[in-house]
Design an enzyme around this catalytic site. Structure first.
Site, mmCIF file in Angstrom:
data_model
loop_
_atom_site.group_PDB
_atom_site.id
_atom_site.type_symbol
_atom_site.label_atom_id
_atom_site.label_comp_id
_atom_site.label_asym_id
_atom_site.label_seq_id
_atom_site.Cartn_x
_atom_site.Cartn_y
_atom_site.Cartn_z
ATOM 1 N N CYS A 382 39.203 41.042 40.416
ATOM 2 C CA CYS A 382 39.232 39.577 40.377
ATOM 3 C C CYS A 382 39.706 39.032 41.723
ATOM 4 O O CYS A 382 38.973 39.083 42.705
ATOM 5 C CB CYS A 382 40.089 39.088 39.220
ATOM 6 S SG CYS A 382 39.822 37.331 38.826
ATOM 7 N N HIS A 508 37.560 41.829 34.895
ATOM 8 C CA HIS A 508 38.775 42.576 34.569
ATOM 9 C C HIS A 508 38.436 43.793 33.702
ATOM 10 O O HIS A 508 38.519 43.727 32.470
ATOM 11 C CB HIS A 508 39.772 41.677 33.824
ATOM 12 C CG HIS A 508 40.419 40.642 34.674
ATOM 13 N ND1 HIS A 508 41.623 40.856 35.327
ATOM 14 C CD2 HIS A 508 40.029 39.372 34.998
ATOM 15 C CE1 HIS A 508 41.953 39.762 36.004
ATOM 16 N NE2 HIS A 508 40.992 38.854 35.829
ATOM 17 N N GLU A 510 40.121 46.375 33.118
ATOM 18 C CA GLU A 510 41.277 46.938 32.417
ATOM 19 C C GLU A 510 41.327 46.532 30.954
ATOM 20 O O GLU A 510 41.902 47.244 30.118
ATOM 21 C CB GLU A 510 42.587 46.533 33.110
ATOM 22 C CG GLU A 510 42.946 45.059 33.062
ATOM 23 C CD GLU A 510 42.419 44.250 34.239
ATOM 24 O OE1 GLU A 510 43.019 43.206 34.557
ATOM 25 O OE2 GLU A 510 41.395 44.662 34.827
#
Length: 551
Positions: A382, A508, A510
């Site tokens: 990001c 993102h 994750e």
């Protein structure tokens, strides 16, 4: 009242905050899924914000983003990491959402002639939202945020008290998580706080069926018997959740004390026995890794590690995939601005995560330049991608004043700028580019090889984008724009083909990483760090043995 066939587990917490309710709920979800039950998990937060999207990460930790674009509590990240559940905006219920719904109905005339009150209108709305999020599952695990005794959580506790009565016997359970402190001067564990916490819960009208007692050491049988006696529970319903090396040991720890059997008996559920084979494999790697690697996270919220919770866990997952221990070094980007890059020495890879605002930006730019010029593995997420773009523009393209218009609205070269659709936005909450968006990968690129796919969907949370006016200049200078959004024509991924490992993404990843299904970007990032450190490839990957029956 009840969703057809659905049973409920209500998880509450006492004594102190951050006692581990979310991890307990997530681990229970893992136990029940291992018994082939279909579960869902719900978090109820007592704050008046509609969601945590506008809160300072130092106060609330990270904002977890769901597939449908909701900004939610970080506990939903625990839920998704420990189970196969994919949660939605309906699985995070806040006081703000509940009151807004009731007030909107009042303004629309739904309560004409009535006095709108906490009971029954607020509690009915809470129950309605729980039921909506619990459709189509065997067991719904509902966590109540806050600590028993807090004024703001009382409507939620009253709602679940009512639900337990309405659901009837064997259709709900109450699990209460408490803390049993060790008093050093007395050299003794103290059970009194737990007794008082249960007393407060019982005064509300809720008798817990199971107690999960957190402690930093084992609670002996005599103490568990004492807790059970004064809390009106049999000793085997007092579970000791002792501190462990890794959160991924919690499901097996709870199972070893019969938690899944207590739940199956209490809810009268017939299901296969739990084996937790995959969790044993995770534990084996975590406790006896083949190698280890140091990775730096250069951010500005590093003094509260919960600000990067999903990121932290995704790196651990990448380590599990490579049979390696990942030593994460949190480095304050402002410290790099003040003292130079010495803090990065000895790290085998650099990760720059997401964030907002201009504080610490130049330290992140310096870290990205260090990784590019010294050929250290780099992963930008990001804002971390935007930082890599700014650094490249300044030091490769020669645009010395290049910047993001977020940090300098008057920059002559806004290589990162605000999307046109975002320029009209006035409200702050829930108005960014949020949730899953498609990304088409350039065939033959590093991103394409990592994903082994031509197109992927990833979760976003940002306002600013790569400025398409500069795309040609970046590509001519050697940066590959390896991922593009096919609908909005926006740059989603960048990489440097002449670098050993330099990749960044606007989304993102994750949020989609799991312990035994690590996100490929984290798997390969850790692998690149190990290669940079000179470590051998693992002799055996823990996911190679997983079969469909185990999953």
């Amino acid at each position: 009242m009840a969703v057809q066939g659905t049973k409920f587990i209500f998880v509450t917490g006492g004594v102190v905050s951050s006692v581990g309710k979310g991890l307990t709920a997530a681990a229970i979800g893992a136990l029940l899924e291992d018994r082939r039950l279909v579960v869902t998990l719900i978090k109820m937060d007592p704050y008046l914000n509609l969601d945590p999207g506008t809160m300072n990460p130092f106060q609330h930790g990270e904002v977890f983003v769901t597939e449908d674009g909701a900004e939610t509590d970080l506990d939903l990240g625990h839920y998704e990491r420990f189970t196969t559940v994919r949660l939605t905006r309906h699985h995070n219920i806040t006081t703000g959402k509940v009151y807004k719904s009731v007030i909107d109905k009042e303004r629309a005339g739904e309560y004409l002639g009535k006095t709108v009150q906490i009971i029954p209108h607020i509690t009915d709305e809470i129950k309605k939202q729980i039921m909506r999020a619990s459709e189509g599952v065997d067991v719904s695990i509902v966590e109540v945020g806050g600590t028993v005794g807090d004024i703001e959580s009382l409507p939620f506790l009253e709602a679940i008290r009512q639900m337990r009565v309405e659901l009837g016997p064997q259709n709900s359970m109450s699990i209460h998580v408490t803390y049993v402190p060790w008093i050093a001067p007395a050299e003794e564990l103290k059970t009194k706080p737990t007794q008082h916490s249960v007393k407060a819960l019982r005064e509300i009208g809720i008798q817990p069926d199971v107690l999960v007692c957190r402690s930093d050491r084992l609670i002996e049988k005599e103490h568990r018997e004492k807790i059970g006696l004064f809390c009106n529970l049999p000793p085997d319903a007092v579970i000791n959740a002792v501190d462990v090396q890794s959160v991924y040991q919690v499901p097996r720890m709870l199972k070893s004390q019969g938690m899944d059997k207590l739940i199956a008996d209490g809810l009268n559920i017939w299901s296969r026995a739990s084996r937790l084979t995959r969790w044993k494999k995770i534990e084996d790697v975590l406790l006896a890794p083949e190698s280890e690697v140091d990775i730096a996270i250069v951010g500005k919220y590093v003094h509260l590690k919960d600000s990067y919770k999903s990121l932290h866990e995704a790196l651990i997952h990448g380590g599990i995939a490579n049979c390696a221990r990942v030593n994460i070094r949190y480095i304050d980007s402002e410290e790099l601005e003040r003292s130079g890059l010495d803090a990065l020495s000895g790290t085998q890879a650099i990760l720059v995560p997401g964030g907002f605002g201009d504080r610490g930006i130049e330290g992140k730019v310096a870290a990205a330049r260090h990784a590019r010029e010294d050929r250290i593995p780099y992963f930008g997420i990001c804002l971390g991608m935007q930082i890599a773009v700014i650094e490249f523009a300044r030091n490769v393209l020669g645009l010395k004043a290049a910047n993001s218009s977020e940090f300098n609205p008057h920059t002559p070269d806004p290589v990162i700028h605000l999307m046109h659709a975002q320029r009209e936005v006035s409200e702050k909450g829930g108005t960014m580019r949020l949730g899953a968006y498609p990304c088409r990968l350039k065939v033959g690129s590093l991103a394409h090889r990592i994903y082994n796919a031509k197109s992927v969907d990833e979760r976003h949370r940002h306002r600013y984008e790569f400025n398409n006016d500069y795309r040609g200049r970046f590509e001519e200078a050697g940066m590959s724009l390896s991922g593009l959004n096919p609908d909005l024509d926006l740059v989603e991924m960048i990489e440097l083909p002449d670098h050993p490992y330099f990749i960044a993404c606007q989304f993102h990843p994750e949020f989609k990483s799991r312990p035994l299904r690590p996100h490929p970007l984290f798997d390969h990032f850790v692998r690149a760090a190990l290669k940079y450190a000179g470590s051998q490839a693992p002799t055996h990957r823990p996911d190679e043995d997983i079969d469909d029956d185990e999953e």
